[in-house]
Write an enzyme that holds these catalytic residues in place. Structure first.
Site, PDB file in Angstrom:
ATOM      1  N   SER A   1     -10.741 -11.521  22.221  1.00 25.06           N
ATOM      2  CA  SER A   1     -11.708 -11.328  21.132  1.00 25.06           C
ATOM      3  C   SER A   1     -11.727 -12.534  20.202  1.00 25.06           C
ATOM      4  CB  SER A   1     -11.369 -10.058  20.343  1.00 25.06           C
ATOM      5  OG  SER A   1     -11.479  -8.906  21.156  1.00 25.06           O
TER       6      SER A   1
ATOM      7  N   LYS B   1      -5.978  -8.947  16.156  1.00 26.26           N
ATOM      8  CA  LYS B   1      -7.109  -9.138  17.060  1.00 26.26           C
ATOM      9  C   LYS B   1      -6.622  -9.614  18.436  1.00 26.26           C
ATOM     10  CE  LYS B   1     -11.835 -10.778  16.193  1.00 26.26           C
ATOM     11  NZ  LYS B   1     -12.275  -9.515  15.581  1.00 26.26           N
TER      12      LYS B   1
ATOM     13  N   GLU C   1      -7.437  -9.119   6.440  1.00 20.35           N
ATOM     14  CA  GLU C   1      -8.613  -8.340   6.067  1.00 20.35           C
ATOM     15  C   GLU C   1      -8.201  -6.883   5.876  1.00 20.35           C
ATOM     16  OE1 GLU C   1     -13.132  -7.935   7.608  1.00 20.35           O
ATOM     17  OE2 GLU C   1     -11.643  -7.103   8.977  1.00 20.35           O
TER      18      GLU C   1
ATOM     19  N   LEU D   1       0.825  -1.205   0.000  1.00 19.26           N
ATOM     20  CA  LEU D   1       0.000   0.000   0.000  1.00 19.26           C
ATOM     21  C   LEU D   1       0.863   1.261   0.000  1.00 19.26           C
ATOM     22  CD1 LEU D   1      -2.731  -1.163   2.520  1.00 19.26           C
ATOM     23  CD2 LEU D   1      -3.134  -0.578   0.120  1.00 19.26           C
TER      24      LEU D   1
ATOM     25  N   ARG E   1      -6.833  -1.020   8.125  1.00 18.04           N
ATOM     26  CA  ARG E   1      -7.848  -0.053   7.727  1.00 18.04           C
ATOM     27  C   ARG E   1      -7.171   1.073   6.945  1.00 18.04           C
ATOM     28  NH1 ARG E   1     -10.996   1.472  12.603  1.00 18.04           N
ATOM     29  NH2 ARG E   1     -11.810  -0.622  12.224  1.00 18.04           N
TER      30      ARG E   1
ATOM     31  N   ARG F   1      -3.852  -3.813  12.894  1.00 17.33           N
ATOM     32  CA  ARG F   1      -4.006  -4.390  14.225  1.00 17.33           C
ATOM     33  C   ARG F   1      -4.099  -5.910  14.138  1.00 17.33           C
ATOM     34  NH1 ARG F   1      -7.594  -7.446  13.225  1.00 17.33           N
ATOM     35  NH2 ARG F   1      -9.810  -7.034  12.955  1.00 17.33           N
TER      36      ARG F   1
ATOM     37  N   GLU G   1     -20.350   5.577  15.916  1.00 17.77           N
ATOM     38  CA  GLU G   1     -21.392   4.566  16.033  1.00 17.77           C
ATOM     39  C   GLU G   1     -20.933   3.435  16.948  1.00 17.77           C
ATOM     40  OE1 GLU G   1     -23.654   0.910  15.025  1.00 17.77           O
ATOM     41  OE2 GLU G   1     -21.506   1.286  14.751  1.00 17.77           O
ATOM     42  N   HIS G   2     -19.656   3.072  16.854  1.00 16.87           N
ATOM     43  CA  HIS G   2     -19.109   2.007  17.690  1.00 16.87           C
ATOM     44  C   HIS G   2     -19.166   2.390  19.165  1.00 16.87           C
ATOM     45  CE1 HIS G   2     -16.541  -1.429  18.710  1.00 16.87           C
ATOM     46  NE2 HIS G   2     -15.866  -0.605  19.495  1.00 16.87           N
TER      47      HIS G   2
END
Length: 223
Positions: free
Chosen positions: A74, A70, A164, A46, A102, A68, A179-180
């Site tokens: 989690s 996980k 991901e 990237l 992200r 990140r 929202e989170h």
């Protein structure tokens, strides 16, 4: 403690001897290192694309990259929710979001451009696409999710890992962050009203992304 060659997470947690915990946790720690290496591989790709865009087009296609791994708790909770065996092998086989990146872009078209350039590279295999920009979630969430298979090169040889990658605009990321925070507040009054307001905010933000894209297109068309 070992069943069919697979170390069980619950066994690790139940033992009282630190040296045994470290010994049994070693496969998990090694796998986490491999996921970290996979993140580095994708980040490098990237960043190379970002540098190329800066040279060719005098602008950067994305604003920031955040990666990140996980958290172990989690991972365990997700595996339990889905009924997967609590083992390192099961974790690697069944979960595709342990390693996540992200990418925050300024404009929607940059999201699709960078995603295409990334997945066209011959050492990357696109396993899954979830386009929540063209098909938002009911609550208004928007983002482009890609599950990638990428090779890493270890002392023992090549290994394929899942990563991901989420692409969002600045506005989408701002909405998702708020929202989170709201979603995990407990005992909130007027929850249905809040959900409706968040959905309305998501629609407004989406329209703003479209307008900003149109403005940029006009500016570049006059250059």
């Amino acid at each position: 403690m070992e069943r069919n060659g697979i170390i069980q997470f619950q066994d690790i947690m139940e033992t009282e001897h630190p040296e045994i915990i470290l010994q049994q946790a070693q496969p998990f720690l090694e796998l986490m290192t491999e996921y970290s290496c996979a993140l580095m591989e994708v980040e490098t790709k990237l960043n190379v694309l970002n540098e190329e865009f800066a040279t060719k087009y005098k602008r950067n296609p994305f604003e920031s990259i955040n990666s990140r791994i996980k958290e172990p708790i989690s991972i365990i909770e997700k595996m339990k929710r889905n009924g997967f065996p609590l083992s390192v092998e099961s974790m690697e086989k069944n979960l595709s979001d342990i390693a996540g990146i992200r990418v925050i872009c300024s404009f929607c078209d940059d999201i699709y451009t960078i995603a295409e350039l990334l997945t066209r590279q011959d050492d990357i295999l696109l396993l899954q696409t979830k386009d929540y920009i063209k098909n938002p979630k009911p609550n208004g969430y928007r983002s482009l999710h890609l599950i990638l298979d990428i090779p890493i090169f270890l002392s023992t040889g090549k290994k394929h890992m899942k990563v991901e990658v989420q692409f969002r605009t600045i506005a989408m990321d701002f909405w998702a962050s708020l929202e989170h925070k709201v979603k995990y507040k407990k005992d909130v009054e007027h929850s249905e009203e809040i959900v409706a307001e968040l959905k309305e905010c998501a629609d407004v933000i989406s329209q703003m992304d479209i307008q900003m894209q149109e403005i940029r297109n006009k500016i570049e068309g006059n250059m």
